[in-house]
Design a protein around this motif. Sequence first.
Motif, PDB file in Angstrom:
ATOM      1  N   ARG A  20       0.524  -1.084   0.027  1.00  0.00           N
ATOM      2  CA  ARG A  20       0.195   0.213   0.217  1.00  0.00           C
ATOM      3  C   ARG A  20       1.174   1.395   0.059  1.00  0.00           C
ATOM      4  O   ARG A  20       0.794   2.301  -0.731  1.00  0.00           O
ATOM      5  CB  ARG A  20      -0.915  -0.035   1.115  1.00  0.00           C
ATOM      6  CG  ARG A  20      -2.050   0.112   0.881  1.00  0.00           C
ATOM      7  CD  ARG A  20      -3.291   0.162   2.257  1.00  0.00           C
ATOM      8  NE  ARG A  20      -3.559  -1.145   2.766  1.00  0.00           N
ATOM      9  CZ  ARG A  20      -4.624  -1.438   2.339  1.00  0.00           C
ATOM     10  NH1 ARG A  20      -5.851  -0.744   1.392  1.00  0.00           N
ATOM     11  NH2 ARG A  20      -5.732  -2.390   2.434  1.00  0.00           N
ATOM     12  N   GLU A  21       2.302   1.285   0.594  1.00  0.00           N
ATOM     13  CA  GLU A  21       2.620   2.582   1.138  1.00  0.00           C
ATOM     14  C   GLU A  21       3.586   2.647  -0.173  1.00  0.00           C
ATOM     15  O   GLU A  21       3.990   3.439  -0.733  1.00  0.00           O
ATOM     16  CB  GLU A  21       3.807   2.232   2.210  1.00  0.00           C
ATOM     17  CG  GLU A  21       2.695   2.472   3.625  1.00  0.00           C
ATOM     18  CD  GLU A  21       3.305   2.711   4.578  1.00  0.00           C
ATOM     19  OE1 GLU A  21       4.390   2.528   4.625  1.00  0.00           O
ATOM     20  OE2 GLU A  21       2.531   1.688   5.691  1.00  0.00           O
ATOM     21  N   LEU A  22       4.392   1.221  -0.475  1.00  0.00           N
ATOM     22  CA  LEU A  22       5.242   1.904  -1.863  1.00  0.00           C
ATOM     23  C   LEU A  22       5.109   1.422  -3.083  1.00  0.00           C
ATOM     24  O   LEU A  22       5.871   1.100  -4.127  1.00  0.00           O
ATOM     25  CB  LEU A  22       6.390   0.436  -0.970  1.00  0.00           C
ATOM     26  CG  LEU A  22       6.965   1.011  -0.069  1.00  0.00           C
ATOM     27  CD1 LEU A  22       7.785   0.146   0.352  1.00  0.00           C
ATOM     28  CD2 LEU A  22       7.329   2.036   0.271  1.00  0.00           C
ATOM     29  N   GLY A  23       3.942   0.557  -4.017  1.00  0.00           N
ATOM     30  CA  GLY A  23       3.511  -0.180  -4.125  1.00  0.00           C
ATOM     31  C   GLY A  23       4.042  -0.972  -4.779  1.00  0.00           C
ATOM     32  O   GLY A  23       4.783  -1.220  -4.158  1.00  0.00           O
ATOM     33  N   GLU A  25       5.943  -2.319  -7.700  1.00  0.00           N
ATOM     34  CA  GLU A  25       7.242  -2.653  -7.960  1.00  0.00           C
ATOM     35  C   GLU A  25       8.436  -1.377  -6.863  1.00  0.00           C
ATOM     36  O   GLU A  25       9.428  -2.281  -6.492  1.00  0.00           O
ATOM     37  CB  GLU A  25       6.919  -1.747  -8.926  1.00  0.00           C
ATOM     38  CG  GLU A  25       7.210  -2.256 -10.260  1.00  0.00           C
ATOM     39  CD  GLU A  25       7.307  -3.549 -10.629  1.00  0.00           C
ATOM     40  OE1 GLU A  25       8.680  -4.046 -10.326  1.00  0.00           O
ATOM     41  OE2 GLU A  25       6.741  -4.478 -11.372  1.00  0.00           O
ATOM     42  N   GLY A  26       7.380  -0.891  -6.056  1.00  0.00           N
ATOM     43  CA  GLY A  26       8.024   0.153  -5.317  1.00  0.00           C
ATOM     44  C   GLY A  26       8.483  -1.067  -3.043  1.00  0.00           C
ATOM     45  O   GLY A  26       8.979  -1.081  -3.002  1.00  0.00           O
ATOM     46  N   VAL A 100      -4.782   5.104   1.608  1.00  0.00           N
ATOM     47  CA  VAL A 100      -4.351   4.479   0.128  1.00  0.00           C
ATOM     48  C   VAL A 100      -5.886   2.714  -0.278  1.00  0.00           C
ATOM     49  O   VAL A 100      -4.887   2.040   0.526  1.00  0.00           O
ATOM     50  CB  VAL A 100      -3.627   4.591  -1.134  1.00  0.00           C
ATOM     51  CG1 VAL A 100      -2.603   6.367  -0.953  1.00  0.00           C
ATOM     52  CG2 VAL A 100      -3.097   3.310  -0.759  1.00  0.00           C
ATOM     53  N   GLY A 104      -6.972  -0.002  -6.188  1.00  0.00           N
ATOM     54  CA  GLY A 104      -6.926   1.117  -7.222  1.00  0.00           C
ATOM     55  C   GLY A 104      -5.713   1.837  -7.278  1.00  0.00           C
ATOM     56  O   GLY A 104      -5.431   1.496  -9.082  1.00  0.00           O
ATOM     57  N   LEU A 159      -9.325   9.608  -2.745  1.00  0.00           N
ATOM     58  CA  LEU A 159      -8.684   9.073  -2.015  1.00  0.00           C
ATOM     59  C   LEU A 159      -6.813   9.523  -2.979  1.00  0.00           C
ATOM     60  O   LEU A 159      -6.389  10.014  -2.049  1.00  0.00           O
ATOM     61  CB  LEU A 159      -8.797   7.378  -2.183  1.00  0.00           C
ATOM     62  CG  LEU A 159      -9.445   6.509  -1.139  1.00  0.00           C
ATOM     63  CD1 LEU A 159      -9.370   5.277  -1.656  1.00  0.00           C
ATOM     64  CD2 LEU A 159      -9.175   6.932  -0.269  1.00  0.00           C
ATOM     65  N   ARG A 163      -4.481  12.041  -0.882  1.00  0.00           N
ATOM     66  CA  ARG A 163      -3.103  11.719  -0.621  1.00  0.00           C
ATOM     67  C   ARG A 163      -2.193  13.476  -1.698  1.00  0.00           C
ATOM     68  O   ARG A 163      -0.704  13.522  -1.448  1.00  0.00           O
ATOM     69  CB  ARG A 163      -2.237  10.389  -1.243  1.00  0.00           C
ATOM     70  CG  ARG A 163      -3.036   9.363  -0.830  1.00  0.00           C
ATOM     71  CD  ARG A 163      -2.124   8.654   0.069  1.00  0.00           C
ATOM     72  NE  ARG A 163      -0.817   8.534  -0.678  1.00  0.00           N
ATOM     73  CZ  ARG A 163       0.072   8.441  -0.034  1.00  0.00           C
ATOM     74  NH1 ARG A 163       0.225   7.759   1.514  1.00  0.00           N
ATOM     75  NH2 ARG A 163       1.790   8.414  -0.427  1.00  0.00           N
TER      76      ARG A 163
END
Lengths: 196, 196
Positions: A20-23, A25-26, A100, A104, A159, A163
Amino acid sequence: MTRIVFEKPDAVALVAEVFRELGYEGASMSSITARTKLSKGSLYHFFPGGKEQMAAEIMAHIDAWFVTEMFRPLEEGDPRAAIARMWETTDTYFRSGRRVCLIGAFALDETRDRFSSAIQNYFQRWIEALAGALTRAGLAAAEARMLAEEVVVGIQGALTLARALGDDAIFGRTLARLKERLGAAIEESVPPARII
Amino acid sequence: MTRIVFEKPDAVALVAEVFRELGYEGASMSSITARTKLSKGSLYHFFPGGKEQMAAEIMAHIDAWFVTEMFRPLEEGDPRAAIARMWETTDTYFRSGRRVCLIGAFALDETRDRFSSAIQNYFQRWIEALAGALTRAGLAAAEARMLAEEVVVGIQGALTLARALGDDAIFGRTLARLKERLGAAIEESVPPARII
DNA sequence: TATTTTATAGACCGATCGGTTTAGAAGATC
DNA sequence: GATCTTCTAAACCGATCGGTCTATAAAATA
């Protein structure tokens, strides 16, 4: 050395927050181990399929939660009560805009291609469940569908903007606006018998 | 060997599309070179600061484009004409929902922290420019602000859902709905002199 | 308590990451 | 056409990537 023991449901929830925080790939394996305190050994024990399996199970978990807490009530329960519950559930789940929507977020980059059917199902079911409740509350099918779409679009947009602007208040305002609009539409469509 | 020569504005535009498709973390240098045909040498010639500079310049480029094509007209021009133009610009720019909003996508994961002020400025200016145009068109400041927020929220949400559902039509429907709502609000607020 | 299963820690792997460097081709200036 | 600057190609770099493996600790079963 101190050994920390986790159970799988906790692992799913912890890893979910990192995605949720980094995605997708992240969220590297090292960032996942660092933030969750789960070692690589534990992670690959629970998710032999690696990152992809983690994301798939997380999405299934989120979907199942929404089905029991929101979609099924909308599909089967008293429509007005279910809709009232939806506003609360939405506000609570997304922490008033501070959290987030993972599904989505996955939809925006090429992560979507990996999980396209799960992503599609989630939003489709949300829209259709809400449209169904609105129809049972007395609205015409076409109007119900349009309003349901507007609500889910509004939630996702709020949302993103919460952010982007670093301002949760926009989420609450949007939810209030949508709630009022839905309430007004239901009011207008009360069957003639009750008006006369 | 055949040497391909690029100019910087083209490089910015090409790299932008890669970030749009893969996200900031998902866009690796190798995927950027593969998709744009720009070699690493070229990329680091144009963007000595690497990926971060690429993203920053791309965002600045997008912002500048929106300022001239949409924000300034809304801020300074005839409000009704500028709003009409905004609908067209939005539909064209986002390719009727097939193109994601890069700045919105960056807002969702921790990429936001790198570029928070650019992201915030972009959306804030859009909302305020539109609210200003609505005010000049006769709406009360508070209502104008709420409607402007609703429009930008709706556009972002529709972009997310268009990708999530794999269905561009939702973007067109949302734009039409918002356009109608804004039109109705402006109609209602025509000064008394014109009604009498 | 002995045995088996489940789960954790972390070293380790080849591949890829973002980024640097070098050699030289293409364009511009004279 | 000589010189200088701009730009490109690709080899190369250490760090990190996602993923594997081994040893062993804890829990469950016997």
